[in-house]
Design a protein around this motif. Structure first.
Motif, PDB file in Angstrom:
ATOM      1  N   MET A   1       0.861  -1.198   0.000  1.00  0.00           N
ATOM      2  CA  MET A   1       0.000   0.000   0.000  1.00  0.00           C
ATOM      3  C   MET A   1       0.890   1.238   0.000  1.00  0.00           C
ATOM      4  SD  MET A   1      -3.095   1.438   0.486  1.00  0.00           S
ATOM      5  CE  MET A   1      -3.660   3.048   1.002  1.00  0.00           C
ATOM      6  N   SER A   2       0.825   2.019  -1.072  1.00  0.00           N
ATOM      7  CA  SER A   2       1.654   3.219  -1.129  1.00  0.00           C
ATOM      8  C   SER A   2       0.958   4.354  -0.375  1.00  0.00           C
ATOM      9  CB  SER A   2       1.900   3.639  -2.571  1.00  0.00           C
ATOM     10  OG  SER A   2       0.686   4.002  -3.197  1.00  0.00           O
ATOM     11  N   HIS A   3       1.760   5.237   0.176  1.00  0.00           N
ATOM     12  CA  HIS A   3       1.177   6.348   0.939  1.00  0.00           C
ATOM     13  C   HIS A   3       0.609   7.382  -0.023  1.00  0.00           C
ATOM     14  CE1 HIS A   3       4.799   8.339  -0.385  1.00  0.00           C
ATOM     15  NE2 HIS A   3       4.448   9.456   0.193  1.00  0.00           N
ATOM     16  N   PRO A   4      -0.428   8.124   0.410  1.00  0.00           N
ATOM     17  CA  PRO A   4      -0.941   9.193  -0.447  1.00  0.00           C
ATOM     18  C   PRO A   4       0.113  10.298  -0.565  1.00  0.00           C
ATOM     19  CG  PRO A   4      -1.959   9.291   1.726  1.00  0.00           C
ATOM     20  CD  PRO A   4      -1.129   8.034   1.692  1.00  0.00           C
ATOM     21  N   ARG A   5       0.229  10.871  -1.752  1.00  0.00           N
ATOM     22  CA  ARG A   5       1.191  11.966  -1.918  1.00  0.00           C
ATOM     23  C   ARG A   5       0.735  13.179  -1.121  1.00  0.00           C
ATOM     24  NH1 ARG A   5       1.863  13.089  -8.095  1.00  0.00           N
ATOM     25  NH2 ARG A   5      -0.397  12.917  -7.957  1.00  0.00           N
ATOM     26  N   THR A   6       1.693  13.858  -0.528  1.00  0.00           N
ATOM     27  CA  THR A   6       1.364  15.004   0.318  1.00  0.00           C
ATOM     28  C   THR A   6       2.015  16.275  -0.210  1.00  0.00           C
ATOM     29  OG1 THR A   6       3.240  14.435   1.744  1.00  0.00           O
ATOM     30  CG2 THR A   6       1.054  13.653   2.431  1.00  0.00           C
ATOM     31  N   ALA A   7       1.360  17.397   0.055  1.00  0.00           N
ATOM     32  CA  ALA A   7       1.885  18.694  -0.356  1.00  0.00           C
ATOM     33  C   ALA A   7       1.604  19.722   0.731  1.00  0.00           C
ATOM     34  CB  ALA A   7       1.244  19.138  -1.665  1.00  0.00           C
ATOM     35  N   VAL A   8       2.527  20.658   0.894  1.00  0.00           N
ATOM     36  CA  VAL A   8       2.318  21.821   1.750  1.00  0.00           C
ATOM     37  C   VAL A   8       2.229  23.040   0.846  1.00  0.00           C
ATOM     38  CG1 VAL A   8       3.445  23.418   3.373  1.00  0.00           C
ATOM     39  CG2 VAL A   8       3.450  20.943   3.831  1.00  0.00           C
ATOM     40  N   VAL A   9       1.216  23.856   1.055  1.00  0.00           N
ATOM     41  CA  VAL A   9       1.113  25.134   0.350  1.00  0.00           C
ATOM     42  C   VAL A   9       1.036  26.234   1.396  1.00  0.00           C
ATOM     43  CG1 VAL A   9      -0.206  26.570  -1.256  1.00  0.00           C
ATOM     44  CG2 VAL A   9      -0.110  24.085  -1.606  1.00  0.00           C
ATOM     45  N   THR A  10       2.029  27.125   1.420  1.00  0.00           N
ATOM     46  CA  THR A  10       1.959  28.277   2.319  1.00  0.00           C
ATOM     47  C   THR A  10       1.208  29.396   1.592  1.00  0.00           C
ATOM     48  OG1 THR A  10       4.051  29.321   1.623  1.00  0.00           O
ATOM     49  CG2 THR A  10       4.168  27.635   3.377  1.00  0.00           C
ATOM     50  N   GLY A  11       0.713  30.356   2.362  1.00  0.00           N
ATOM     51  CA  GLY A  11      -0.074  31.427   1.747  1.00  0.00           C
ATOM     52  C   GLY A  11      -1.372  30.893   1.172  1.00  0.00           C
ATOM     53  N   ALA A  12      -1.899  29.824   1.772  1.00  0.00           N
ATOM     54  CA  ALA A  12      -3.045  29.116   1.194  1.00  0.00           C
ATOM     55  C   ALA A  12      -4.392  29.774   1.482  1.00  0.00           C
ATOM     56  CB  ALA A  12      -3.064  27.670   1.704  1.00  0.00           C
ATOM     57  N   SER A  13      -4.393  30.894   2.209  1.00  0.00           N
ATOM     58  CA  SER A  13      -5.675  31.491   2.594  1.00  0.00           C
ATOM     59  C   SER A  13      -6.357  32.256   1.463  1.00  0.00           C
ATOM     60  CB  SER A  13      -5.495  32.409   3.805  1.00  0.00           C
ATOM     61  OG  SER A  13      -4.521  33.397   3.526  1.00  0.00           O
ATOM     62  N   SER A  14      -5.611  32.597   0.400  1.00  0.00           N
ATOM     63  CA  SER A  14      -6.223  33.365  -0.691  1.00  0.00           C
ATOM     64  C   SER A  14      -5.377  33.272  -1.952  1.00  0.00           C
ATOM     65  CB  SER A  14      -6.366  34.845  -0.288  1.00  0.00           C
ATOM     66  OG  SER A  14      -5.090  35.447  -0.151  1.00  0.00           O
ATOM     67  N   GLY A  15      -5.900  33.823  -3.026  1.00  0.00           N
ATOM     68  CA  GLY A  15      -5.127  34.014  -4.248  1.00  0.00           C
ATOM     69  C   GLY A  15      -4.479  32.754  -4.811  1.00  0.00           C
ATOM     70  N   ILE A  16      -3.219  32.898  -5.218  1.00  0.00           N
ATOM     71  CA  ILE A  16      -2.486  31.803  -5.852  1.00  0.00           C
ATOM     72  C   ILE A  16      -2.364  30.605  -4.912  1.00  0.00           C
ATOM     73  CG2 ILE A  16      -0.211  31.116  -6.739  1.00  0.00           C
ATOM     74  CD1 ILE A  16       0.058  34.025  -7.822  1.00  0.00           C
ATOM     75  N   GLY A  17      -2.143  30.862  -3.635  1.00  0.00           N
ATOM     76  CA  GLY A  17      -1.993  29.771  -2.681  1.00  0.00           C
ATOM     77  C   GLY A  17      -3.244  28.908  -2.582  1.00  0.00           C
ATOM     78  N   ALA A  18      -4.398  29.548  -2.455  1.00  0.00           N
ATOM     79  CA  ALA A  18      -5.663  28.812  -2.360  1.00  0.00           C
ATOM     80  C   ALA A  18      -5.933  28.046  -3.652  1.00  0.00           C
ATOM     81  CB  ALA A  18      -6.814  29.770  -2.051  1.00  0.00           C
ATOM     82  N   ALA A  19      -5.693  28.693  -4.786  1.00  0.00           N
ATOM     83  CA  ALA A  19      -5.921  28.039  -6.086  1.00  0.00           C
ATOM     84  C   ALA A  19      -4.983  26.842  -6.260  1.00  0.00           C
ATOM     85  CB  ALA A  19      -5.716  29.042  -7.221  1.00  0.00           C
ATOM     86  N   THR A  20      -3.747  26.981  -5.781  1.00  0.00           N
ATOM     87  CA  THR A  20      -2.770  25.893  -5.889  1.00  0.00           C
ATOM     88  C   THR A  20      -3.164  24.720  -5.003  1.00  0.00           C
ATOM     89  OG1 THR A  20      -0.989  27.428  -6.446  1.00  0.00           O
ATOM     90  CG2 THR A  20      -0.332  25.283  -5.587  1.00  0.00           C
ATOM     91  N   ALA A  21      -3.649  25.012  -3.802  1.00  0.00           N
ATOM     92  CA  ALA A  21      -4.099  23.943  -2.907  1.00  0.00           C
ATOM     93  C   ALA A  21      -5.224  23.148  -3.571  1.00  0.00           C
ATOM     94  CB  ALA A  21      -4.571  24.533  -1.579  1.00  0.00           C
ATOM     95  N   ARG A  22      -6.162  23.861  -4.205  1.00  0.00           N
ATOM     96  CA  ARG A  22      -7.270  23.186  -4.896  1.00  0.00           C
ATOM     97  C   ARG A  22      -6.741  22.336  -6.052  1.00  0.00           C
ATOM     98  NH1 ARG A  22      -9.918  28.390  -3.993  1.00  0.00           N
ATOM     99  NH2 ARG A  22     -11.583  28.057  -2.458  1.00  0.00           N
ATOM    100  N   ARG A  23      -5.807  22.890  -6.795  1.00  0.00           N
ATOM    101  CA  ARG A  23      -5.263  22.184  -7.960  1.00  0.00           C
ATOM    102  C   ARG A  23      -4.518  20.910  -7.533  1.00  0.00           C
ATOM    103  NH1 ARG A  23      -3.955  22.355 -13.606  1.00  0.00           N
ATOM    104  NH2 ARG A  23      -2.878  20.362 -13.831  1.00  0.00           N
ATOM    105  N   LEU A  24      -3.699  21.015  -6.498  1.00  0.00           N
ATOM    106  CA  LEU A  24      -2.932  19.844  -6.059  1.00  0.00           C
ATOM    107  C   LEU A  24      -3.857  18.768  -5.471  1.00  0.00           C
ATOM    108  CD1 LEU A  24       0.314  21.439  -4.585  1.00  0.00           C
ATOM    109  CD2 LEU A  24      -0.085  20.502  -6.861  1.00  0.00           C
TER     110      LEU A  24
END
Length: 248
Positions: A1-24
């Motif tokens: 069983m492989s682990h789910p891939r994980t990502a950290v996005v800083t600045g995730a409360s708005s703008g590019i950060g929030a959009a990137t969190a959704r995309r990932l």
């Protein structure tokens, strides 16, 4: 069983950060949404099935809390926390504005990277993606504090790539030009909506946060041996920092 891939996005409360969190999240990542505004990241994390982590990147203690939340391995780090404050000439520069810009765009980026690097290396194929700016490449009047900070982002990225050349981690930078988000210009001009709107006046189609998130999603999902060193991305209307097609 492989682990789910994980990502950290800083600045995730708005703008590019929030959009990137959704995309990932759409790419299958479990996203740690890191930002100072807890209510925003809690709503975002609930929406995308991620984990909210209240974090001020300028605080080493706060960043240590982020690293603890992430745990022993991490696949992707997107350093998006940043910002421009003020637009005065150097002769009238606000020292605190400059200090804040350096703290978040350079020191903060360093602290988060330093704290999460062991987990990125432990994944065996980590990726660090720093959100820079065309301001990190071109000087313009009234922009010195921000251009200096974003040149810092660019050079830290280049240095990291040299230092980590034999490690299983990629180091990348995306450098957007004119992106219209809810807050960036408004923050820069301290809530002056008229001045913020003037930045984009007559520009039919500036980039959106989703455009940048789309590119980031592509960059971090290349095969592990492919390093997109830097991607400069601008709207068609912006040929250069000073040359923008405005209608009317």
């Amino acid at each position: 069983m492989s682990h789910p891939r994980t990502a950290v996005v800083t600045g995730a409360s708005s703008g590019i950060g929030a959009a990137t969190a959704r995309r990932l999240a759409a790419e299958g990542f479990h996203v740690f949404c890191a930002a100072r505004r807890r209510d925003r990241i809690e709503a975002l994390a609930a929406e995308i099935g991620g984990t909210p982590v209240e974090c001020d990147v300028t605080s080493a203690e706060s960043v240590a809390g982020l690293a603890a939340a992430v745990g022993e391995r991490l696949d992707v780090l997107v350093n998006d926390a940043g910002g421009a404050f003020g637009s005065g000439p150097v002769a009238e520069a606000d020292t605190e504005d400059w200090r804040r810009m350096y703290e978040v765009n350079v020191i903060g980026l360093m602290q988060v990277t330093r704290a999460l690097l062991p987990a990125l290396l432990a994944s065996g194929a980590g990726a660090i993606l720093n959100v820079g700016s065309t301001a990190g490449r071109t000087a313009y009047e009234g922009g010195a504090g921000y251009t200096a900070a974003k040149h810092g982002t660019k050079v830290v990225t280049e240095t990291l790539r040299l230092e980590l050349w034999d490690q299983p981690v990629r180091v990348m930078e995306i450098a957007p030009g004119m992106v219209k988000t809810d807050e960036f210009a408004l923050v820069r001009f301290e809530g002056d909506r008229e001045r913020a709107d003037a930045v984009y006046a007559g520009v039919a189609e500036p980039l959106t946060a989703e455009d940048i998130a789309d590119a980031i999603g592509w960059m971090v999902t290349r095969p592990p041996h492919v390093n997109i060193d830097e991607l400069v991305i601008k709207p068609r209307a912006q040929a250069a920092q000073h040359k923008v097609h405005r209608q009317g």
